[in-house]
Design an enzyme around this catalytic site. Structure first.
Site, PDB file in Angstrom:
ATOM      1  N   GLY A 172      55.265  64.485  40.466  1.00  0.00           N
ATOM      2  CA  GLY A 172      55.611  65.859  40.087  1.00  0.00           C
ATOM      3  C   GLY A 172      55.102  66.921  41.033  1.00  0.00           C
ATOM      4  O   GLY A 172      55.302  68.113  40.774  1.00  0.00           O
ATOM      5  N   ALA A 173      54.453  66.531  42.134  1.00  0.00           N
ATOM      6  CA  ALA A 173      53.903  67.547  43.040  1.00  0.00           C
ATOM      7  C   ALA A 173      55.005  68.136  43.913  1.00  0.00           C
ATOM      8  O   ALA A 173      55.848  67.414  44.444  1.00  0.00           O
ATOM      9  CB  ALA A 173      52.801  66.954  43.904  1.00  0.00           C
ATOM     10  N   HIS A 179      45.664  69.945  45.707  1.00  0.00           N
ATOM     11  CA  HIS A 179      45.475  71.012  44.721  1.00  0.00           C
ATOM     12  C   HIS A 179      45.572  70.427  43.325  1.00  0.00           C
ATOM     13  O   HIS A 179      46.084  69.326  43.126  1.00  0.00           O
ATOM     14  CB  HIS A 179      46.569  72.089  44.880  1.00  0.00           C
ATOM     15  CG  HIS A 179      47.926  71.564  44.503  1.00  0.00           C
ATOM     16  ND1 HIS A 179      48.673  70.760  45.343  1.00  0.00           N
ATOM     17  CD2 HIS A 179      48.655  71.687  43.356  1.00  0.00           C
ATOM     18  CE1 HIS A 179      49.798  70.424  44.740  1.00  0.00           C
ATOM     19  NE2 HIS A 179      49.807  70.971  43.536  1.00  0.00           N
ATOM     20  N   CYS A 209      32.118  58.017  16.446  1.00  0.00           N
ATOM     21  CA  CYS A 209      33.119  58.603  17.345  1.00  0.00           C
ATOM     22  C   CYS A 209      33.670  57.451  18.185  1.00  0.00           C
ATOM     23  O   CYS A 209      32.897  56.720  18.813  1.00  0.00           O
ATOM     24  CB  CYS A 209      32.462  59.664  18.231  1.00  0.00           C
ATOM     25  SG  CYS A 209      33.425  60.060  19.704  1.00  0.00           S
TER      26      CYS A 209
HETATM   27  P1  AMP Z   1      52.814  71.044  42.154  1.00  0.00           P
HETATM   28  O1  AMP Z   1      54.242  71.463  41.947  1.00  0.00           O
HETATM   29  O2  AMP Z   1      52.268  70.153  41.115  1.00  0.00           O
HETATM   30  O3  AMP Z   1      52.612  70.505  43.553  1.00  0.00           O
HETATM   31  O4  AMP Z   1      51.915  72.358  42.082  1.00  0.00           O
HETATM   32  C1  AMP Z   1      51.967  73.340  43.056  1.00  0.00           C
HETATM   33  C2  AMP Z   1      52.077  74.671  42.375  1.00  0.00           C
HETATM   34  O5  AMP Z   1      51.857  75.681  43.356  1.00  0.00           O
HETATM   35  C3  AMP Z   1      53.435  74.918  41.772  1.00  0.00           C
HETATM   36  O6  AMP Z   1      53.274  75.121  40.378  1.00  0.00           O
HETATM   37  C4  AMP Z   1      53.952  76.177  42.476  1.00  0.00           C
HETATM   38  O7  AMP Z   1      54.553  77.068  41.585  1.00  0.00           O
HETATM   39  C5  AMP Z   1      52.690  76.779  43.063  1.00  0.00           C
HETATM   40  N1  AMP Z   1      52.885  77.506  44.319  1.00  0.00           N
HETATM   41  C6  AMP Z   1      53.750  77.202  45.317  1.00  0.00           C
HETATM   42  N2  AMP Z   1      53.602  78.087  46.339  1.00  0.00           N
HETATM   43  C7  AMP Z   1      52.621  78.947  45.964  1.00  0.00           C
HETATM   44  C8  AMP Z   1      52.002  80.087  46.595  1.00  0.00           C
HETATM   45  N3  AMP Z   1      52.374  80.484  47.793  1.00  0.00           N
HETATM   46  N4  AMP Z   1      51.010  80.744  45.914  1.00  0.00           N
HETATM   47  C9  AMP Z   1      50.663  80.324  44.692  1.00  0.00           C
HETATM   48  N5  AMP Z   1      51.202  79.263  44.054  1.00  0.00           N
HETATM   49  C10 AMP Z   1      52.170  78.579  44.670  1.00  0.00           C
HETATM   50 ZN    ZN Z   2      31.783  60.827  21.089  1.00  0.00          ZN
END
Ligand code: AMP
Ligand code: ZN
Ligand code: ZN
Length: 358
Positions: A172-173, A179, A209
Site C-alpha cells: 500500500g505504499a 516513512h 489478561c
Molecule cells: P504511503 O502511501 O503509505 O506510502 O504513505 C505516504 C503518504 O505521504 C501518503 O498518504 C501521501 O498522501 C503522503 N504524501 C505524499 N507526498 C507528500 C508530501 N509532499 N507532503 C506530505 N505528505 C505527502
Molecule cells: Zn496484559
C-alpha cells in the site's frame, strides 16, 4: 507441504480460534510449498540503487512537503534532522474543520470527517530504510510516534489513534522513502471494539489478561528486556509476528525512553529476520493500542501490541466473504524458522553510512 529433512512433517488442516480478534483462521499447509520456500516474489527494490526521481521526503526538499509538526535533531544543528513529523498533503481526515459541524450525528450513521493524518519521515536520506537504522534510531522513531500521539490525545473529539507503516507498493505504499503514518479518528473502529470485548470476556472467564500470559514456547521468536516477539497462535497471515510488552500496558503512548529503545531493537531484529527469510517482502506494521477514553472495566484486559505482516499473498474471495483467513504456514513452523534465521548486527556499519551521508 512437502516433507524434507529440515522442514516439519506435513499436517492436516486445522481451524484455530483467534481469541483476541474473535476470528477463525484455517491453517492449510497443502496450499503452499514448505515454509522455507515461502518467499516474496516481489521484493521491495534495493534502496542502495541510485535514485532516479526527486523525493519530497529527502533532506533539502522540506519545502515540497505539507507543513512540519516537529523534527528530531540535535540542538547544535536543527537543519540536520533525523526524523520529521509532517502533515499529510493528501489527508484522509481534516484537522481544519470543527468536529461538531454538521453532519455530526452518530445516531444517523454520519459524523464530520474531523481527524489527523500525519506522516513520520523516518530518515533524512532516501536509501536508509527503518530496519537499517541502529536499534536506538528505531527507538527514536518510536518516541516520535509517542510524542505525536500525546499531542493528538489532547483533542477531545479524537477517539482512537492508529500508527502504521506501509513498506513496498503491494503493502500500500505510494512513497518509497522510509516513512510511517498516524491517523487519528473521531470513532473507535469496530475491529478495536471487538478486540476489547473479546479480551475482556477472556479476563472475566480466567481472571487473566490474554496478552500477559506466557506464550507457548514453540511460538516464541525472541525475548528482550521489556518485549516478547511471537507468531500468534491463530495468525491470520503467513509469518505474521507480534511484539508484545512483557508488562501489562494499556496504551502504546505510555512507553518510556528505555522501553522505546528496547522496542526499536526488537522491531529492527524482526524486520531483518523477515527480510532475510522471505526475500525482502513488502510489509505493514500496525500498533494496536486502546481507545483514548477507555472505560475502567477494560483496564485489566486491554494490552497494546505491534503486529508485523509480510505481504506474501492477496486476500481473495473466500477471505473477503467470510473474514476467515487461510494461512498456509502453521504458526509454530513460522516461529521456528524466524527464531533460527540468523541476521548480522548491522548497527555499526550503518552508523558509518550516516556519518558519510552527513
Ligand atoms: P504511503 O502511501 O503509505 O506510502 O504513505 C505516504 C503518504 O505521504 C501518503 O498518504 C501521501 O498522501 C503522503 N504524501 C505524499 N507526498 C507528500 C508530501 N509532499 N507532503 C506530505 N505528505 C505527502
Ligand atoms: Zn496484559
Ligand atoms: Zn527520499
Amino acid at each position: 507441504m512437502a516433507a524434507s529433512n529440515s522442514s516439519p512433517s506435513p499436517r492436516n488442516p486445522e481451524l484455530r480460534n483467534d481469541k483476541i480478534n474473535n476470528k477463525w483462521i484455517i491453517f492449510s499447509p497443502a496450499r503452499s510449498k514448505r515454509p522455507s520456500d515461502f518467499k516474496s516474489k516481489s521484493p521491495v527494490s534495493d534502496p542502495t540503487q541510485p535514485q532516479t526521481h526527486v523525493c519530497p521526503f529527502c533532506i533539502g526538499h522540506e519545502h515540497e512537503c505539507a507543513p512540519e509538526i516537529f523534527r528530531v535533531c540535535d540542538d547544535s544543528d536543527p537543519n540536520r534532522w533525523r526524523i520529521r513529523v509532517i502533515q499529510n498533503l493528501y489527508p484522509a481526515l481534516s484537522r481544519d474543520i470543527n468536529p461538531h459541524d454538521p453532519p455530526d450525528s452518530l445516531e444517523c450513521g454520519v459524523i464530520t470527517g474531523f481527524g489527523f493524518h500525519d506522516v513520520v519521515i523516518e530518515s533524512p536520506t532516501h536509501p536508509i530504510h527503518l530496519s537499517d537504522l541502529p536499534g536506538s534510531g528505531v527507538g527514536e522513531v518510536v518516541m516520535a510516534y509517542k510524542k505525536r500521539v500525546l499531542q493528538i490525545a489532547a483533542f477531545d473529539s479524537v477517539k482512537y489513534v492508529q500508527v502504521f507503516k506501509n513498506h513496498g507498493a503491494s503493502a500500500g505504499a505510494s512513497m518509497s522513502h522510509s516513512h510511517s503514518q498516524i491517523i487519528a479518528l473521531p470513532i473507535v473502529p469496530p475491529s478495536v471494539s471487538s478486540r476489547l470485548k473479546a479480551t475482556k470476556e477472556y479476563f472475566e472467564k480466567t481472571g487473566r489478561c490474554i496478552l500477559c500470559e506466557a506464550p507457548q514456547k514453540e511460538l516464541l521468536i525472541h525475548e528482550s528486556k521489556h518485549f516478547l516477539s511471537v507468531v500468534p497462535y491463530a495468525a491470520s497471515y503467513a509469518f505474521e509476528m507480534w511484539i508484545i510488552p512483557r508488562q501489562h500496558s494499556i496504551h502504546f503512548h505510555d512507553i518510556d525512553k528505555d522501553k522505546a529503545d528496547d522496542l526499536g531493537s526488537i522491531l529492527k531484529l524482526m524486520l531483518k529476520k523477515m527480510a532475510s527469510q522471505l526475500n525482502y517482502p513488502p510489509y505493514n506494521f500496525m500498533i494496536h493500542t486502546s481507545p483514548l477514553h477507555l472505560d475502567n472495566s477494560y483496564l485489566s484486559s486491554s494490552h497494546w501490541f505491534l503486529q508485523i505482516v509480510p505481504q506474501l499473498s492477496v486476500l481473495a474471495g473466500f477471505e473477503i466473504a467470510t473474514e476467515c483467513h487461510i494461512n498456509p504456514v502453521f504458526p509454530e513452523d513460522a516461529a521456528m524458522i524466524l527464531r533460527e534465521v540468523h541476521v548480522e548486527d548491522t548497527d555499526n556499519i550503518l552508523r558509518e553510512i550516516h556519518v558519510e551521508d552527513g
